[in-house]
Scaffold this motif. Structure first.
Motif, short mmCIF file in Angstrom:
data_model
loop_
_atom_site.label_atom_id
_atom_site.label_comp_id
_atom_site.label_asym_id
_atom_site.label_seq_id
_atom_site.Cartn_x
_atom_site.Cartn_y
_atom_site.Cartn_z
N HIS A 107 6.45 -34.20 10.92
CA HIS A 107 5.59 -35.10 11.72
C HIS A 107 5.54 -36.41 11.10
O HIS A 107 5.24 -37.27 11.76
N HIS A 111 6.15 -40.13 12.86
CA HIS A 111 5.54 -41.38 12.70
C HIS A 111 6.23 -42.48 12.25
O HIS A 111 6.18 -43.62 12.90
N SER A 131 -2.76 -41.99 8.29
CA SER A 131 -3.15 -41.50 9.59
C SER A 131 -4.50 -40.57 9.00
O SER A 131 -5.16 -40.61 8.04
N ASP A 295 -0.85 -39.48 17.09
CA ASP A 295 -0.01 -38.36 17.39
C ASP A 295 0.68 -38.34 18.78
O ASP A 295 0.00 -38.42 19.81
ZN ZN Z 1 0.01 -38.03 12.83
#
Ligand code: ZN
Ligand code: KG4
Length: 332
Positions: A107, A111, A131, A295
């Motif tokens: 993840h 980003h 984040s 996200d």
């Molecule tokens: Zn994130």
């Protein structure tokens, strides 16, 4: 096209990206924020249930594109395990039924690719990742090796905004709400910048959160102007903390290219400070479009394109979910 699937927290999202032109041919995201707002944070069991409902409905809509899919890229780490499993199961099922290769995407790597959505990636690169789950300063080498130069000891930058928002009686997520409250106020409360005279290059936001808690208790009933002052003073101090450690690292690294990514990279006060820092060193600051800071599956599809070109595929039997960031295996 590369199909990207993201379900690591409270957003279900899918995207189709052309692996040659990087054109985003399809994008959809269903955010669960409103459903979690009244609980003041993400409720894992509810998130899992909502992904299970949303993802099949979203996939149904791209059926006409199935024949054009070259590979399926999915977030498998880090995140809430009960949320990750929704996207990963969907990706495995599609991979088997369409007979297309699977790509596992971290993840956070996703980003990082959010600043290269429509252009070729650039490494070496310095990165500030802010984040809800992480606060990291990263150094990415020319061959994609990621070194973690600073991380948080406790709360993350975004999380501290969420917690301050909750204390002020605002909804979840609180980042944009705090920024909005702080917009027209200078903030004259003297909160202490965490670890200011500490040589360690790391972050800590829990002490600042407690300073805010004490200020709110002292103020009692908070009027709009008191709320604005608290939000502005908190935001100013949290950003000062980010910039204090980052400036020291920047002085050592003198990156030519620097990116700020993650949901909290949408914060315009933070962006302004980073622009000044990058200007000071004559480096280029890479930013994601505001829509793709939080996200989303476009960044997962984009990271998927990078891995597709390197033929980094994974057999569905070996694709596991990993809830916590595995520093050993953290690479582009
Ligand atoms: Zn994130
Ligand atoms: O990257 P993201 O969407 O989810 C995670 O991977 O954690 O980041 C969400 C976080 C939340 O904590 C949210 O409050 C924060 O990003 N955020 C902001 C702003 N917009 C979102 N924090 C500060 N200022 C903002 N404008």
């Amino acid at each position: 096209m590369i199909l990207g699937i993201e379900s690591s927290c409270d957003d279900s999202s899918i995207a189709l990206m052309d692996e040659n032109s990087l054109k985003l041919n399809y994008f959809s995201k269903i955010s669960q924020e409103i459903k979690h707002a009244k609980f003041g944070g993400v409720v894992p069991e509810l998130a899992a249930r909502l992904h299970t409902k949303a993802l099949p409905e979203m996939i149904e809509k791209i059926k006409p594109y199935f024949s054009e899919i070259s590979a399926i890229a999915v977030t498998n780490e880090p995140g809430l395990s009960v949320s990750l499993i929704g996207g990963v199961s969907m990706a495995k099922a599609l991979s088997i039924s369409l007979n297309k290769p699977l790509i596992a995407v971290n993840h956070l790597v996703g980003h990082i690719f959010s600043v290269f959505l429509d252009k070729k990636e650039i490494f070496p690169l310095g990165v500030l990742l802010v984040s809800g789950g992480h606060t990291l300063v990263l150094d990415i080498s020319a061959n994609g090796k990621i070194s973690v130069l600073a991380k948080t000891d406790d709360d993350s930058f975004g999380e501290s905004f969420d917690k301050v928002a909750k204390m002020l009686g605002l909804d979840y997520p609180g980042g944009a709400l705090i920024e909005n409250l702080a917009k027209n106020c200078d903030g004259n409360l003297n909160f202490t910048v965490p670890l200011l005279h500490d040589k360690r290059l790391e972050y800590s936001f829990s002490g600042l959160k407690n300073q805010v808690r004490m200020e709110i208790e002292k103020a009692g009933e908070t009027s709009q102007s008191v709320q604005e002052n608290i939000a502005a003073s908190f935001q100013k101090t949290a950003i000062a903390h980010i910039m204090d450690k980052l400036s020291k690292i920047y002085e050592m690294k003198k990156w030519q290219n620097f990116a700020v990514v993650g949901g909290a990279s949408a914060n315009s006060a933070l962006r302004t400070k980073l622009e000044n820092l990058a200007n000071k060193y004559g480096s280029t600051l890479h930013l994601a479009p505001l829509k793709f800071c939080s996200d989303n599956a476009a960044m997962i599809a984009r990271a998927g394109v990078y891995k597709y070109n390197k033929k980094e595929f994974i057999n569905y039997k070996n694709l596991d979910i990993v809830p916590h960031l595995n520093y050993e295996n953290f690479k582009i």
